[in-house]
Design a protein around this motif. Structure first.
Motif, PDB file in Angstrom:
ATOM      1  N   MET A   1     -22.880   7.186   0.020  1.00  0.00           N
ATOM      2  CA  MET A   1     -22.541   7.285  -1.396  1.00  0.00           C
ATOM      3  C   MET A   1     -22.337   5.888  -1.982  1.00  0.00           C
ATOM      4  O   MET A   1     -21.971   4.957  -1.258  1.00  0.00           O
ATOM      5  CB  MET A   1     -21.261   8.115  -1.584  1.00  0.00           C
ATOM      6  N   GLN A   2     -22.571   5.756  -3.255  1.00  0.00           N
ATOM      7  CA  GLN A   2     -22.319   4.511  -3.972  1.00  0.00           C
ATOM      8  C   GLN A   2     -21.369   4.825  -5.126  1.00  0.00           C
ATOM      9  O   GLN A   2     -21.741   5.557  -6.051  1.00  0.00           O
ATOM     10  CB  GLN A   2     -23.625   3.912  -4.498  1.00  0.00           C
ATOM     11  N   ILE A   3     -20.170   4.276  -5.066  1.00  0.00           N
ATOM     12  CA  ILE A   3     -19.192   4.564  -6.122  1.00  0.00           C
ATOM     13  C   ILE A   3     -18.971   3.276  -6.915  1.00  0.00           C
ATOM     14  O   ILE A   3     -19.678   2.998  -7.854  1.00  0.00           O
ATOM     15  CB  ILE A   3     -17.889   5.145  -5.515  1.00  0.00           C
ATOM     16  N   TYR A   4     -18.015   2.462  -6.498  1.00  0.00           N
ATOM     17  CA  TYR A   4     -17.878   1.137  -7.091  1.00  0.00           C
ATOM     18  C   TYR A   4     -17.310   0.202  -6.034  1.00  0.00           C
ATOM     19  O   TYR A   4     -16.793   0.638  -5.002  1.00  0.00           O
ATOM     20  CB  TYR A   4     -17.032   1.134  -8.372  1.00  0.00           C
ATOM     21  N   LYS A   5     -17.413  -1.069  -6.273  1.00  0.00           N
ATOM     22  CA  LYS A   5     -17.186  -2.081  -5.256  1.00  0.00           C
ATOM     23  C   LYS A   5     -15.827  -1.959  -4.573  1.00  0.00           C
ATOM     24  O   LYS A   5     -15.724  -2.099  -3.358  1.00  0.00           O
ATOM     25  CB  LYS A   5     -17.339  -3.479  -5.872  1.00  0.00           C
ATOM     26  N   GLU A   6     -14.773  -1.710  -5.335  1.00  0.00           N
ATOM     27  CA  GLU A   6     -13.427  -1.743  -4.759  1.00  0.00           C
ATOM     28  C   GLU A   6     -12.913  -0.371  -4.323  1.00  0.00           C
ATOM     29  O   GLU A   6     -11.743  -0.233  -3.957  1.00  0.00           O
ATOM     30  CB  GLU A   6     -12.446  -2.362  -5.760  1.00  0.00           C
ATOM     31  N   PHE A   7     -13.764   0.627  -4.330  1.00  0.00           N
ATOM     32  CA  PHE A   7     -13.302   1.981  -4.031  1.00  0.00           C
ATOM     33  C   PHE A   7     -12.664   2.062  -2.647  1.00  0.00           C
ATOM     34  O   PHE A   7     -11.564   2.607  -2.488  1.00  0.00           O
ATOM     35  CB  PHE A   7     -14.464   2.975  -4.129  1.00  0.00           C
ATOM     36  N   HIS A   8     -13.329   1.534  -1.632  1.00  0.00           N
ATOM     37  CA  HIS A   8     -12.788   1.626  -0.273  1.00  0.00           C
ATOM     38  C   HIS A   8     -11.517   0.797  -0.121  1.00  0.00           C
ATOM     39  O   HIS A   8     -10.563   1.210   0.546  1.00  0.00           O
ATOM     40  CB  HIS A   8     -13.832   1.169   0.747  1.00  0.00           C
ATOM     41  N   GLY A   9     -11.473  -0.371  -0.760  1.00  0.00           N
ATOM     42  CA  GLY A   9     -10.264  -1.189  -0.709  1.00  0.00           C
ATOM     43  C   GLY A   9      -9.079  -0.475  -1.350  1.00  0.00           C
ATOM     44  O   GLY A   9      -7.968  -0.482  -0.811  1.00  0.00           O
ATOM     45  N   GLU A  10      -9.321   0.154  -2.483  1.00  0.00           N
ATOM     46  CA  GLU A  10      -8.255   0.895  -3.152  1.00  0.00           C
ATOM     47  C   GLU A  10      -7.888   2.156  -2.361  1.00  0.00           C
ATOM     48  O   GLU A  10      -6.731   2.592  -2.364  1.00  0.00           O
ATOM     49  CB  GLU A  10      -8.697   1.248  -4.576  1.00  0.00           C
ATOM     50  N   GLY A  11      -8.872   2.713  -1.660  1.00  0.00           N
ATOM     51  CA  GLY A  11      -8.583   3.861  -0.810  1.00  0.00           C
ATOM     52  C   GLY A  11      -7.725   3.478   0.382  1.00  0.00           C
ATOM     53  O   GLY A  11      -6.836   4.233   0.798  1.00  0.00           O
ATOM     54  N   THR A  12      -7.980   2.296   0.922  1.00  0.00           N
ATOM     55  CA  THR A  12      -7.143   1.803   2.019  1.00  0.00           C
ATOM     56  C   THR A  12      -5.734   1.535   1.513  1.00  0.00           C
ATOM     57  O   THR A  12      -4.745   1.840   2.188  1.00  0.00           O
ATOM     58  CB  THR A  12      -7.749   0.518   2.618  1.00  0.00           C
ATOM     59  N   GLN A  13      -5.630   0.973   0.314  1.00  0.00           N
ATOM     60  CA  GLN A  13      -4.321   0.755  -0.309  1.00  0.00           C
ATOM     61  C   GLN A  13      -3.583   2.079  -0.456  1.00  0.00           C
ATOM     62  O   GLN A  13      -2.385   2.173  -0.170  1.00  0.00           O
ATOM     63  CB  GLN A  13      -4.504   0.092  -1.675  1.00  0.00           C
ATOM     64  N   GLU A  14      -4.278   3.112  -0.884  1.00  0.00           N
ATOM     65  CA  GLU A  14      -3.668   4.432  -1.026  1.00  0.00           C
ATOM     66  C   GLU A  14      -3.167   4.943   0.323  1.00  0.00           C
ATOM     67  O   GLU A  14      -2.085   5.536   0.408  1.00  0.00           O
ATOM     68  CB  GLU A  14      -4.690   5.405  -1.607  1.00  0.00           C
ATOM     69  N   THR A  15      -3.925   4.688   1.382  1.00  0.00           N
ATOM     70  CA  THR A  15      -3.494   5.083   2.725  1.00  0.00           C
ATOM     71  C   THR A  15      -2.207   4.364   3.100  1.00  0.00           C
ATOM     72  O   THR A  15      -1.268   4.972   3.638  1.00  0.00           O
ATOM     73  CB  THR A  15      -4.594   4.774   3.757  1.00  0.00           C
ATOM     74  N   VAL A  16      -2.139   3.064   2.832  1.00  0.00           N
ATOM     75  CA  VAL A  16      -0.927   2.292   3.123  1.00  0.00           C
ATOM     76  C   VAL A  16       0.255   2.850   2.327  1.00  0.00           C
ATOM     77  O   VAL A  16       1.369   2.992   2.851  1.00  0.00           O
ATOM     78  CB  VAL A  16      -1.132   0.797   2.802  1.00  0.00           C
ATOM     79  N   GLU A  17       0.018   3.177   1.067  1.00  0.00           N
ATOM     80  CA  GLU A  17       1.092   3.729   0.236  1.00  0.00           C
ATOM     81  C   GLU A  17       1.614   5.045   0.810  1.00  0.00           C
ATOM     82  O   GLU A  17       2.826   5.295   0.835  1.00  0.00           O
ATOM     83  CB  GLU A  17       0.584   3.937  -1.190  1.00  0.00           C
ATOM     84  N   ASN A  18       0.702   5.896   1.278  1.00  0.00           N
ATOM     85  CA  ASN A  18       1.129   7.156   1.891  1.00  0.00           C
ATOM     86  C   ASN A  18       1.954   6.915   3.150  1.00  0.00           C
ATOM     87  O   ASN A  18       2.909   7.641   3.430  1.00  0.00           O
ATOM     88  CB  ASN A  18      -0.090   8.020   2.213  1.00  0.00           C
ATOM     89  N   ILE A  19       1.593   5.892   3.895  1.00  0.00           N
ATOM     90  CA  ILE A  19       2.370   5.532   5.086  1.00  0.00           C
ATOM     91  C   ILE A  19       3.779   5.094   4.682  1.00  0.00           C
ATOM     92  O   ILE A  19       4.773   5.485   5.308  1.00  0.00           O
ATOM     93  CB  ILE A  19       1.659   4.412   5.880  1.00  0.00           C
ATOM     94  N   LEU A  20       3.866   4.272   3.648  1.00  0.00           N
ATOM     95  CA  LEU A  20       5.175   3.803   3.190  1.00  0.00           C
ATOM     96  C   LEU A  20       6.022   4.958   2.652  1.00  0.00           C
ATOM     97  O   LEU A  20       7.244   4.974   2.835  1.00  0.00           O
ATOM     98  CB  LEU A  20       5.000   2.724   2.119  1.00  0.00           C
ATOM     99  N   ILE A  21       5.377   5.923   2.007  1.00  0.00           N
ATOM    100  CA  ILE A  21       6.101   7.121   1.566  1.00  0.00           C
ATOM    101  C   ILE A  21       6.659   7.856   2.777  1.00  0.00           C
ATOM    102  O   ILE A  21       7.806   8.327   2.776  1.00  0.00           O
ATOM    103  CB  ILE A  21       5.171   8.046   0.754  1.00  0.00           C
ATOM    104  N   GLY A  22       5.850   7.952   3.822  1.00  0.00           N
ATOM    105  CA  GLY A  22       6.307   8.593   5.049  1.00  0.00           C
ATOM    106  C   GLY A  22       7.455   7.852   5.701  1.00  0.00           C
ATOM    107  O   GLY A  22       8.412   8.463   6.193  1.00  0.00           O
ATOM    108  N   PHE A  23       7.386   6.516   5.699  1.00  0.00           N
ATOM    109  CA  PHE A  23       8.490   5.734   6.257  1.00  0.00           C
ATOM    110  C   PHE A  23       9.758   5.944   5.450  1.00  0.00           C
ATOM    111  O   PHE A  23      10.857   6.094   6.017  1.00  0.00           O
ATOM    112  CB  PHE A  23       8.149   4.248   6.299  1.00  0.00           C
ATOM    113  N   ASP A  24       9.629   5.946   4.137  1.00  0.00           N
ATOM    114  CA  ASP A  24      10.807   6.136   3.286  1.00  0.00           C
ATOM    115  C   ASP A  24      11.472   7.488   3.566  1.00  0.00           C
ATOM    116  O   ASP A  24      12.701   7.586   3.588  1.00  0.00           O
ATOM    117  CB  ASP A  24      10.402   6.049   1.812  1.00  0.00           C
TER     118      ASP A  24
END
Length: 403
Positions: free
Chosen positions: A161-184
């Motif tokens: 698929m072709q979405i936009y350049k930063e999609f995967h980077g922002e998706g990884t950021q979202e994964t990190v955020e979910n991890i931090l929510i879990g830690f909290d």
């Protein structure tokens, strides 16, 4: 939309084999990551890793639940042996004279062969090998696999698929955020939790540590470029700082519980500390905060942990370099622990308020079939052969295609 902070037990178990087949294989052969990434470890039976792929293609197929449930009876917080991580082997290799260095692809094949050998120490109980420093909690192993699996669902290239350049980077950021929510959530409802009448039990402390350790394993084994190249540098820097703050906050809790010591039940204490110091070291030169390095070393000294002995390659020199930069680092005092010493609750609350964090926005599995088809190179839904149930539950594996 459901916000999954830390994968459920079922989701994690489904994720272990497809992810731990090898992050190296999933990403190193992706066109955007030809610089390579460290290889994930796994061993015999259904947990064996695939040999290095000869193709840049990946297979996207259904997870096979029965095949992947073999270790469901393993104690959640049991420590297991693992082979020396490939990223550590690569550091040792890079430190040798150029004439003695081995090519990265050869190192990867050797590492794969070592982990799959019949007499491999991989996944054997750590209690049976007290001299072996490369250990991990079973819960840590599962969580790390779950984090990697979730992040893989944000990579459009895996789905053609072709979405936009930063999609995967922002998706990884979202994964990190979910991890931090879990830690909290594991940290507790308020900053005094664990210090008042309601004490933490040992399992809750181990769960908190498992999230921290899994985060460090995943961060060292994932390809970081897409994430670290995000244009929102303020958010990225704040996130990096929160990872460090979570690490220091977990150490504060272990300190309060008298589990910060050489013979602690947290068997990978020094090893994960060394992972953290290395990870922060890799962030130099990117204009990001380099958080809590001094504090982690001070906790290590208070715990009586010899980071040179139990840590990864180069840790002693990293500590020396840090002390040349900041001066001699002293161990924290015996009375150092206090409620929320590193302001986790306050800082995380502000982060949550400043940004809409977490969720499933970048999870390609959760897109509508029409959305995926619209972004697909051939304008067809790449996941058309999956049921809605499998997509919603994340019962999808991504692995290298051989041949």
């Amino acid at each position: 939309m459901n916000q999954l902070a830390v994968p459920t037990t079922r989701t994690v178990l489904l994720s272990v084999p497809p992810v731990l087949v090898s992050l190296y294989l999933l990403y190193a052969f992706s066109p955007a990551n030809q610089s390579g990434v460290q290889k994930r470890r796994r061993t015999h039976g259904t947990h064996a890793r695939a040999a290095p792929a000869e193709s840049s293609e990946v297979d996207v197929s259904a997870s096979e639940e029965q095949e992947e449930d073999d270790d469901t009876d393993r104690p959640r917080y049991e420590y297991l042996c693992m082979v020396q991580p490939l990223f550590d082997i690569e550091l040792e290799n890079a430190a040798k004279d150029e004439s003695e260095q081995v090519a990265k692809d050869v190192l990867a094949k050797q590492h794969h062969k070592r982990a799959r050998a019949r007499n491999s120490i991989e996944m054997q109980p750590a209690a049976d090998h007290p001299e072996h420093k490369w250990v991990t909690m079973w819960e840590t192993w599962k969580l790390s696999g779950g984090f990697a699996k979730r992040a893989s669902y944000t990579n459009p290239e895996f789905f053609k698929m072709q979405i936009y350049k930063e999609f995967h980077g922002e998706g990884t950021q979202e994964t990190v955020e979910n991890i931090l929510i879990g830690f909290d959530k594991a940290y507790g409802p308020d900053k005094t939790f664990g210090f008042g009448k309601k004490k933490r039990d040992e399992d809750s402390l181990k769960q908190m540590w498992a999230i921290i350790a899994a985060t460090m394993q995943w961060l060292l084994e994932m390809p970081p470029q897409s994430w670290l190249s995000m244009s929102n540098k303020a958010k990225l820097s704040t996130t990096v700082g929160l990872i460090g703050r979570a690490f220091a906050s977990a150490l504060n809790e272990l300190d309060h519980a008298k589990m910060l010591k050489p013979d602690s039940d947290i068997k990978d204490l020094g090893l994960i500390m060394s992972y953290y110091l290395y990870w922060v070291d890799t962030l130099k030169g990117r204009g990001l905060e380099l958080p809590f390095r001094k504090e982690v070393v001070a906790y290590a000294k208070k715990a009586g942990v010899d980071l040179k002995e139990v840590g990864m390659f180069g840790t002693e020199e990293r500590v020396k370099e840090l002390e040349r930069e900041m001066g001699k680092i002293k161990a924290f005092s015996s009375k150092g622990s206090q409620p929320d010493r590193w302001d986790w609750k306050k800082k995380f609350r502000k982060f949550s308020k400043d940004y809409k964090i977490g969720g499933e926005k970048y999870n390609i599995l959760k897109m509508t079939r029409e959305e995926r088809a619209g972004y697909a190179v051939d304008k067809k839904d790449p996941l058309a052969h999956f049921s809605d149930k499998d997509l919603q539950e994340g019962n999808v594996r991504i692995r290298p295609r051989r041949g």
